[in-house]
Scaffold this active site. Structure first.
Site, PDB file in Angstrom:
ATOM      1  N   GLY A  29       0.811  -1.210   0.000  1.00 25.23           N
ATOM      2  CA  GLY A  29       0.000   0.000   0.000  1.00 25.23           C
ATOM      3  C   GLY A  29       0.842   1.256   0.000  1.00 25.23           C
ATOM      4  O   GLY A  29       2.077   1.215   0.089  1.00 25.23           O
ATOM      5  N   ASP A  81       3.589  -2.144   8.377  1.00 21.89           N
ATOM      6  CA  ASP A  81       2.561  -2.043   7.343  1.00 21.89           C
ATOM      7  C   ASP A  81       1.558  -0.957   7.716  1.00 21.89           C
ATOM      8  O   ASP A  81       1.482  -0.538   8.875  1.00 21.89           O
ATOM      9  CB  ASP A  81       1.838  -3.391   7.204  1.00 21.89           C
ATOM     10  CG  ASP A  81       1.105  -3.554   5.883  1.00 21.89           C
ATOM     11  OD1 ASP A  81       1.131  -2.621   5.057  1.00 21.89           O
ATOM     12  OD2 ASP A  81       0.508  -4.636   5.676  1.00 21.89           O
ATOM     13  N   GLY A  97      -5.543  -3.149  -0.731  1.00 27.04           N
ATOM     14  CA  GLY A  97      -4.622  -3.459  -1.822  1.00 27.04           C
ATOM     15  C   GLY A  97      -4.595  -4.919  -2.226  1.00 27.04           C
ATOM     16  O   GLY A  97      -3.741  -5.323  -3.011  1.00 27.04           O
ATOM     17  N   GLU A 103      -0.227 -10.476   4.049  1.00 30.39           N
ATOM     18  CA  GLU A 103       0.069  -9.533   5.130  1.00 30.39           C
ATOM     19  C   GLU A 103      -0.186 -10.177   6.486  1.00 30.39           C
ATOM     20  O   GLU A 103       0.612 -10.025   7.421  1.00 30.39           O
ATOM     21  CB  GLU A 103      -0.784  -8.277   4.970  1.00 30.39           C
ATOM     22  CG  GLU A 103      -0.390  -7.408   3.789  1.00 30.39           C
ATOM     23  CD  GLU A 103      -1.373  -6.289   3.500  1.00 30.39           C
ATOM     24  OE1 GLU A 103      -1.035  -5.421   2.673  1.00 30.39           O
ATOM     25  OE2 GLU A 103      -2.470  -6.277   4.093  1.00 30.39           O
ATOM     26  N   LYS A 121      -6.982   7.506   9.407  1.00 30.32           N
ATOM     27  CA  LYS A 121      -7.247   6.069   9.524  1.00 30.32           C
ATOM     28  C   LYS A 121      -7.558   5.641  10.959  1.00 30.32           C
ATOM     29  O   LYS A 121      -7.945   4.493  11.188  1.00 30.32           O
ATOM     30  CB  LYS A 121      -6.034   5.272   9.015  1.00 30.32           C
ATOM     31  CG  LYS A 121      -5.559   5.627   7.621  1.00 30.32           C
ATOM     32  CD  LYS A 121      -6.625   5.379   6.574  1.00 30.32           C
ATOM     33  CE  LYS A 121      -6.085   5.434   5.157  1.00 30.32           C
ATOM     34  NZ  LYS A 121      -5.408   6.679   4.821  1.00 30.32           N
TER      35      LYS A 121
END
Length: 218
Positions: A29, A81, A97, A103, A121
């Protein structure tokens, strides 16, 4: 532009957690791409990386940062991440993504998971962002029906095949009050490969970049 600047700040703030000789797990991402750029500045200090997607792997190769297969790595100290959403408990929605399964595998293998996000976020209740689910193709209709039964509105992400050869459903209209329970419930639906709810493997550290600077939740 401001959001991109905040993503970059969060990514660079994660560098201080990297130790010499580490093999670093790298996510996918836009925020993770900023982290890869930052990692390039210390590439001579680390042993290498494990990547969660072809896009991240390509960027790492372009920067001449060594790549390892996860099966070759006996100890993965850290995974970095981004997230589509993260709450105070450091539970996350991930998978915009389409790399959620890989992940989750790398995050589960790592001793420490650092989530890097901009402040947009950070939420009090998960579910504003769609919840991605990776599904075996023949089970798409079955899984969709099961998701409707629990109150979600699944939408097939047309034209997208994951790197594992599967399809994606994006679930809308879920207010996720018990993310641990919901993650387990969805994972138990036959045909589900992985759900983009990271509650059982929450982040250990959240780095949240906002207009007033960096906030750390650990």
């Amino acid at each position: 532009m401001i959001e991109e600047k905040l993503k970059k700040q969060a990514a660079w703030a994660a560098i201080k957690y990297i130790k010499p000789g580490d093999i670093v797990g790298v996510g996918s991402g836009s925020t993770a791409e900023y982290f890869i750029d930052a990692l390039g500045s210390i590439k001579n200090l680390i042993k290498g990386t494990v990547s969660s997607s072809r896009i991240s792997s390509s960027k790492l190769k372009d920067l001449n940062i060594p790549l390892f297969d996860l099966n070759e790595v006996s100890l993965l100290n850290i995974y970095v991440d981004g997230a589509d959403e993260i709450n105070q408990k450091k539970h996350m929605i991930k998978g915009k993504g389409a790399a959620l399964t890989r992940e989750k595998i790398i995050a589960s293998a790592a001793k420490k998971f650092i989530c890097i996000v901009d402040s947009s976020k950070f939420v009090h209740v998960l579910g504003r962002a769609p919840l991605p689910i990776e599904v075996i193709p023949m089970a798409r209709t079955l899984v969709s029906k099961k998701i409707i039964d629990i109150g979600g509105s699944p939408k097939y992400r047309k034209g997208i095949i994951t790197e594992n050869g599967n399809v994606l459903l994006d679930v809308h209209n879920l207010i996720i009050l018990d993310s641990l329970f919901l993650e387990e419930k969805i994972n138990n639906i036959p045909g589900v490969v992985s759900v983009g709810l990271f509650a059982h493997r929450a982040a250990d550290i959240a780095i949240i970049s906002g207009k007033n600077g960096i906030k750390i939740i650990d």
